[in-house]
Design a protein around this motif. Structure first.
Motif, PDB file in Angstrom:
ATOM      1  N   GLU A 217     -20.645  18.217  -7.506  1.00  0.00           N
ATOM      2  CA  GLU A 217     -20.532  17.027  -6.660  1.00  0.00           C
ATOM      3  C   GLU A 217     -19.589  17.294  -5.481  1.00  0.00           C
ATOM      4  OE1 GLU A 217     -21.978  15.688 -10.610  1.00  0.00           O
ATOM      5  OE2 GLU A 217     -20.350  16.994  -9.919  1.00  0.00           O
ATOM      6  N   GLU A 218     -18.442  17.879  -5.769  1.00  0.00           N
ATOM      7  CA  GLU A 218     -17.491  18.183  -4.691  1.00  0.00           C
ATOM      8  C   GLU A 218     -18.060  19.227  -3.742  1.00  0.00           C
ATOM      9  OE1 GLU A 218     -13.890  19.338  -6.555  1.00  0.00           O
ATOM     10  OE2 GLU A 218     -13.492  17.360  -7.446  1.00  0.00           O
ATOM     11  N   LEU A 219     -18.793  20.191  -4.288  1.00  0.00           N
ATOM     12  CA  LEU A 219     -19.382  21.229  -3.449  1.00  0.00           C
ATOM     13  C   LEU A 219     -20.415  20.629  -2.491  1.00  0.00           C
ATOM     14  CD1 LEU A 219     -20.342  24.774  -4.527  1.00  0.00           C
ATOM     15  CD2 LEU A 219     -22.042  23.422  -3.348  1.00  0.00           C
ATOM     16  N   VAL A 220     -21.263  19.719  -2.994  1.00  0.00           N
ATOM     17  CA  VAL A 220     -22.270  19.088  -2.133  1.00  0.00           C
ATOM     18  C   VAL A 220     -21.599  18.250  -1.052  1.00  0.00           C
ATOM     19  CG1 VAL A 220     -24.171  17.424  -2.089  1.00  0.00           C
ATOM     20  CG2 VAL A 220     -24.042  19.124  -3.910  1.00  0.00           C
ATOM     21  N   ASP A 221     -20.511  17.570  -1.409  1.00  0.00           N
ATOM     22  CA  ASP A 221     -19.774  16.791  -0.408  1.00  0.00           C
ATOM     23  C   ASP A 221     -19.290  17.681   0.733  1.00  0.00           C
ATOM     24  OD1 ASP A 221     -19.983  14.193  -1.340  1.00  0.00           O
ATOM     25  OD2 ASP A 221     -18.270  14.392  -2.698  1.00  0.00           O
ATOM     26  N   GLU A 222     -18.762  18.853   0.382  1.00  0.00           N
ATOM     27  CA  GLU A 222     -18.274  19.765   1.417  1.00  0.00           C
ATOM     28  C   GLU A 222     -19.418  20.287   2.279  1.00  0.00           C
ATOM     29  OE1 GLU A 222     -15.610  23.857   1.866  1.00  0.00           O
ATOM     30  OE2 GLU A 222     -15.797  22.854  -0.078  1.00  0.00           O
ATOM     31  N   SER A 237     -31.419  12.499   9.044  1.00  0.00           N
ATOM     32  CA  SER A 237     -30.408  11.818   8.236  1.00  0.00           C
ATOM     33  C   SER A 237     -30.290  12.512   6.878  1.00  0.00           C
ATOM     34  CB  SER A 237     -30.781  10.346   8.027  1.00  0.00           C
ATOM     35  OG  SER A 237     -32.032  10.226   7.367  1.00  0.00           O
ATOM     36  N   ILE A 238     -29.069  12.673   6.408  1.00  0.00           N
ATOM     37  CA  ILE A 238     -28.831  13.342   5.133  1.00  0.00           C
ATOM     38  C   ILE A 238     -28.106  12.377   4.199  1.00  0.00           C
ATOM     39  CG2 ILE A 238     -28.849  15.687   6.050  1.00  0.00           C
ATOM     40  CD1 ILE A 238     -25.843  15.640   6.198  1.00  0.00           C
ATOM     41  N   HIS A 239     -28.489  12.412   2.913  1.00  0.00           N
ATOM     42  CA  HIS A 239     -27.938  11.484   1.928  1.00  0.00           C
ATOM     43  C   HIS A 239     -27.623  12.257   0.654  1.00  0.00           C
ATOM     44  CE1 HIS A 239     -29.636   8.364   4.554  1.00  0.00           C
ATOM     45  NE2 HIS A 239     -30.768   9.060   4.515  1.00  0.00           N
ATOM     46  N   PHE A 240     -26.502  11.864   0.031  1.00  0.00           N
ATOM     47  CA  PHE A 240     -26.134  12.430  -1.262  1.00  0.00           C
ATOM     48  C   PHE A 240     -26.258  11.327  -2.292  1.00  0.00           C
ATOM     49  CE2 PHE A 240     -22.474  14.162  -4.046  1.00  0.00           C
ATOM     50  CZ  PHE A 240     -23.391  14.669  -4.944  1.00  0.00           C
ATOM     51  N   ASN A 241     -27.239  11.454  -3.164  1.00  0.00           N
ATOM     52  CA  ASN A 241     -27.482  10.450  -4.200  1.00  0.00           C
ATOM     53  C   ASN A 241     -26.608  10.737  -5.405  1.00  0.00           C
ATOM     54  OD1 ASN A 241     -29.523   9.396  -2.528  1.00  0.00           O
ATOM     55  ND2 ASN A 241     -31.033  10.789  -3.417  1.00  0.00           N
ATOM     56  N   ASP A 242     -25.356  10.377  -5.324  1.00  0.00           N
ATOM     57  CA  ASP A 242     -24.412  10.602  -6.422  1.00  0.00           C
ATOM     58  C   ASP A 242     -24.380   9.366  -7.306  1.00  0.00           C
ATOM     59  OD1 ASP A 242     -22.505  11.486  -8.107  1.00  0.00           O
ATOM     60  OD2 ASP A 242     -20.844  11.423  -6.663  1.00  0.00           O
ATOM     61  N   LEU A 259     -21.961  29.832  -4.475  1.00  0.00           N
ATOM     62  CA  LEU A 259     -22.687  28.589  -4.753  1.00  0.00           C
ATOM     63  C   LEU A 259     -22.686  27.671  -3.535  1.00  0.00           C
ATOM     64  CD1 LEU A 259     -21.534  27.873  -8.420  1.00  0.00           C
ATOM     65  CD2 LEU A 259     -23.730  28.761  -7.645  1.00  0.00           C
ATOM     66  N   TYR A 260     -21.587  27.662  -2.808  1.00  0.00           N
ATOM     67  CA  TYR A 260     -21.557  26.886  -1.562  1.00  0.00           C
ATOM     68  C   TYR A 260     -22.619  27.407  -0.590  1.00  0.00           C
ATOM     69  CZ  TYR A 260     -20.044  25.335   3.052  1.00  0.00           C
ATOM     70  OH  TYR A 260     -20.026  24.802   4.318  1.00  0.00           O
TER      71      TYR A 260
END
Length: 367
Positions: A217-222, A237-242, A259-260
């Motif tokens: 989750e933190e990696l996707v946020d970065e 547009s980009i979205h993170f469905n957390d 992984l990043y």
């Protein structure tokens, strides 16, 4: 075998000689009929038989001589039999050694004949053939990779050389032509630098430590923070469905840097090859001991015959579009390599004209 025969000879001879020496003295026990105590007394055989001691000595000498002769014959016969049996048993191995010595890098596709004996030699030959097949596939892949890499490197170099030769023939080039030349050189050198950097990354994957505790989750946020300007410029547009609990994270063990890079390449690829004003959504979930990062776009989709090929080095579905965007066809190949280094996989989960979903699956860290 010789040592065993010699030791057996000494053991038997010593036992027999000791037994013969024991014949020199006898103790006789007599039980009276009337119930009195038994009477015991020693008898010396030499007193009864004057020739007994000489006969014992001659018997010992004869026995030792026959033992030496018998042991020697057994050793000779056993050695000869062992020689021929060993030679016969090693013949298939010598044949296999001769055939293996003829295998070179140019004929790795050659398969050695497997004997019908179904013994260890047959198993060894089968295993060697399987190893040859793996090596041949690896060499073929490496040759194809090298050829593709050379082609990708040659293209920008040819563009540079052609433009410089044309510019050199101009007598009095104008300032705008200088600027065009510098722009072209800058673009092509950036392309070369990106390609060389990606090739180096792919060759150095195994040397990168993979002991970090990574929260996906933190990696996707970065990744979203770094790609947000690129997505905004492209009108995507980009979205993170957390949807997971904020206190719970999907953790995996591996290299945070690698992984990043894998998630970054997946999201960047979804942004690049999307429809105008499209969208990209990323979600993280855990299922059956696997952590999954799902990247969904609204692009034109990937045909079924290309869904596995897109992870091959230098493969591009639309080559003209990829070149226009500066791609070399290594982004998804690098993702596939990173996934394998982390005992995971990456694949196209679903794809249609409405878009595609690519999933990166990694083993969950349960510690």
């Amino acid at each position: 075998m010789i040592v065993s025969c010699v030791l057996m000879y000494f053991f038997i001879s010593h036992s027999a000689v000791s037994g013969m020496d024991g014949l020199q003295n006898y103790m006789i026990k007599v039980d009276p009929q009337d119930g009195d105590s038994p009477i015991t007394f020693n008898v010396d055989p030499k007193a009864l038989f004057p020739q007994f001691e000489q006969e014992i000595q001659e018997t010992k000498e004869s026995f030792l001589l026959r033992s030496v002769i018998a042991t020697t014959i057994i050793i000779l016969l056993s050695s000869v039999c062992t020689y021929f049996l060993t030679k016969k048993a090693l013949t298939p191995l010598q044949k296999l050694t001769s055939e293996v010595s003829q295998i070179q890098a140019q004929n790795l596709s050659t398969q050695l004949p497997v004997p019908n004996s179904k013994d260890e030699i047959a198993q060894l030959t089968s295993s060697f053939n399987e190893m040859l097949t793996r090596l041949d596939n690896a060499f073929s892949t490496q040759k194809q990779f090298s050829a593709n890499a050379a082609h990708e490197l040659r293209t920008p170099l040819a563009v540079l050389q052609t433009n410089l030769e044309v510019f050199e023939k101009k007598q009095k080039p104008e300032m705008i032509e200088y600027r065009q030349l510098f722009t072209m050189i800058k673009e092509q050198t950036a392309r070369l630098s990106q390609l060389v950097g990606t090739l180096l990354d792919m060759t150095n994957l195994k040397s990168v430590p993979r002991t970090d505790q990574v929260s996906l989750e933190e990696l996707v946020d970065e990744v979203f923070c770094d790609l947000d300007p690129i997505a905004e410029k492209a009108g995507i547009s980009i979205h993170f469905n957390d949807s997971s609990n904020q206190d719970l994270h999907t953790d995996v063990t591996g290299s945070y840097v690698l992984l990043y890079r894998a998630v970054y390449n997946l999201v960047e690829n979804a942004i690049k090859y999307n429809r105008p004003h499209g969208s990209v959504s990323v979600s993280v979930k855990q299922e059956n001991g696997q952590a999954m990062v799902l990247v969904t776009d609204t692009g034109i989709g990937i045909s079924p015959e290309n869904q596995k090929k897109i992870f091959d080095p230098f493969f591009r579905v639309d080559k003209s579009r990829s070149r226009a965007m500066g791609g070399a066809g290594l982004g998804l190949a690098l993702v596939d390599s990173i996934a394998k280094e982390h005992r995971g996989t990456v694949k196209v989960l679903e794809s249609s004209s409405a878009g595609s979903t690519i999933v990166l699956m990694l083993p969950v860290d349960n510690s």
